[in-house]
Design a protein around this motif. Sequence first.
Motif, mmCIF file in Angstrom:
data_model
loop_
_atom_site.group_PDB
_atom_site.id
_atom_site.type_symbol
_atom_site.label_atom_id
_atom_site.label_comp_id
_atom_site.label_asym_id
_atom_site.label_seq_id
_atom_site.Cartn_x
_atom_site.Cartn_y
_atom_site.Cartn_z
ATOM 1 N N GLN A 18 89.707 87.378 -1.130
ATOM 2 C CA GLN A 18 89.216 87.925 -2.390
ATOM 3 C C GLN A 18 87.765 87.527 -2.661
ATOM 4 N N TYR A 19 87.165 86.780 -1.733
ATOM 5 C CA TYR A 19 85.779 86.348 -1.876
ATOM 6 C C TYR A 19 85.013 86.699 -0.604
ATOM 7 N N ARG A 20 83.789 87.072 -0.789
ATOM 8 C CA ARG A 20 82.923 87.423 0.346
ATOM 9 C C ARG A 20 82.228 86.193 0.915
ATOM 10 N N ARG A 21 81.752 85.305 0.015
ATOM 11 C CA ARG A 21 80.948 84.155 0.451
ATOM 12 C C ARG A 21 81.238 82.965 -0.458
ATOM 13 N N ILE A 22 81.445 81.796 0.137
ATOM 14 C CA ILE A 22 81.753 80.597 -0.646
ATOM 15 C C ILE A 22 80.856 79.440 -0.227
ATOM 16 N N LEU A 23 80.763 78.467 -1.122
ATOM 17 C CA LEU A 23 80.148 77.182 -0.804
ATOM 18 C C LEU A 23 81.195 76.111 -1.063
ATOM 19 N N ILE A 133 71.118 82.190 5.061
ATOM 20 C CA ILE A 133 71.884 83.405 4.760
ATOM 21 C C ILE A 133 72.145 84.200 6.021
ATOM 22 N N ARG A 134 71.153 84.249 6.903
ATOM 23 C CA ARG A 134 71.343 84.982 8.163
ATOM 24 C C ARG A 134 72.441 84.347 9.007
ATOM 25 N N GLY A 139 78.504 85.056 10.679
ATOM 26 C CA GLY A 139 79.793 84.411 10.852
ATOM 27 C C GLY A 139 79.721 82.953 11.231
ATOM 28 N N ARG A 140 78.526 82.395 11.237
ATOM 29 C CA ARG A 140 78.392 80.962 11.524
ATOM 30 C C ARG A 140 78.672 80.158 10.255
ATOM 31 N N ILE A 141 79.232 78.983 10.424
ATOM 32 C CA ILE A 141 79.491 78.086 9.292
ATOM 33 C C ILE A 141 78.261 77.208 9.117
ATOM 34 N N ALA A 142 77.594 77.323 7.992
ATOM 35 C CA ALA A 142 76.351 76.599 7.739
ATOM 36 C C ALA A 142 76.655 75.307 6.989
ATOM 37 N N GLU A 165 71.580 79.484 -4.236
ATOM 38 C CA GLU A 165 70.559 79.992 -3.312
ATOM 39 C C GLU A 165 71.127 81.004 -2.313
ATOM 40 N N ILE A 166 72.340 80.770 -1.835
ATOM 41 C CA ILE A 166 72.894 81.686 -0.832
ATOM 42 C C ILE A 166 73.670 82.835 -1.466
ATOM 43 N N GLY A 167 73.760 82.848 -2.802
ATOM 44 C CA GLY A 167 74.470 83.923 -3.476
ATOM 45 C C GLY A 167 75.966 83.867 -3.282
#
Length: 251
Positions: A18-23, A133-134, A139-142, A165-167
């Motif tokens: 249900q989420y596109r991007r997480i921190l 962000i790139r 698909g890399r885990i930053a 910062e990464i949205g």
Amino acid sequence: MRRFAPTQSGDPMSDQPQYRRILLKLSGEALMGEADYGIDPKVIGRLADEIIAVSNAGVEVGVVIGGGNIFRGEGLAASGMDRVTGDHMGMLATVMNALAMADAIEKRGGYARVMSAIQIHDVAEDFIRRRAIRHIEKGRIALFAAGTGNPFFTTDSAAALRAVEIGADLLLKATKVDGVYTADPAKHADATRYEELSYDEVIQRNLKVMDTAAIALCRDHDMPLRIYDMTVPGNLMRIMRGEAVGTLVSN
């Protein structure tokens, strides 16, 4: 900024994230397991498995890890060390933890990049927002190390900053408690868990969810925060699928 919303209460839970991007914010102490110092390989391995699972499900993942299992700047300062020196040592501890997590992820077939807020080129990339962000878009885990790169700021503040910062759609704080309580549940049997809170309530009630600077940053940028128990296997994926695990803090 458009963010993905979790499945609403009462709706059937989807197997799709249900989420596109997480921190994800992990405390350094969480890596110790039952030990008094350092990193428990079993703990970091299990966490790496959970992070890889959500990444493989299509969620873009950034991670901030604290350094309290090795050095904590505030604690060193309380023992008489110069605060700035102590904080710099704490930043280096977070780099060590990020390298350990990256190693655990890659040994399990994942792809990880360590990005540091202080220059340490032989072991980590510099943190550059667009590059970060790139990485996660690919698909890399930053893994974001060294806090904000400045003394006097906690890794909680670094997590809030990197999430903005990464949205990210959601900031997660992984703890050993299943949410935020009215009092310390280990000391008060009548303590009750909050299902939801506003940022202003957290500050006014002094609930110690994160430091005030981090909470204010999340509030001002409308960044949802969920606090959950990382010791329960599968909790991270449950949250990704929209389950109301832990406590949600939002506007």
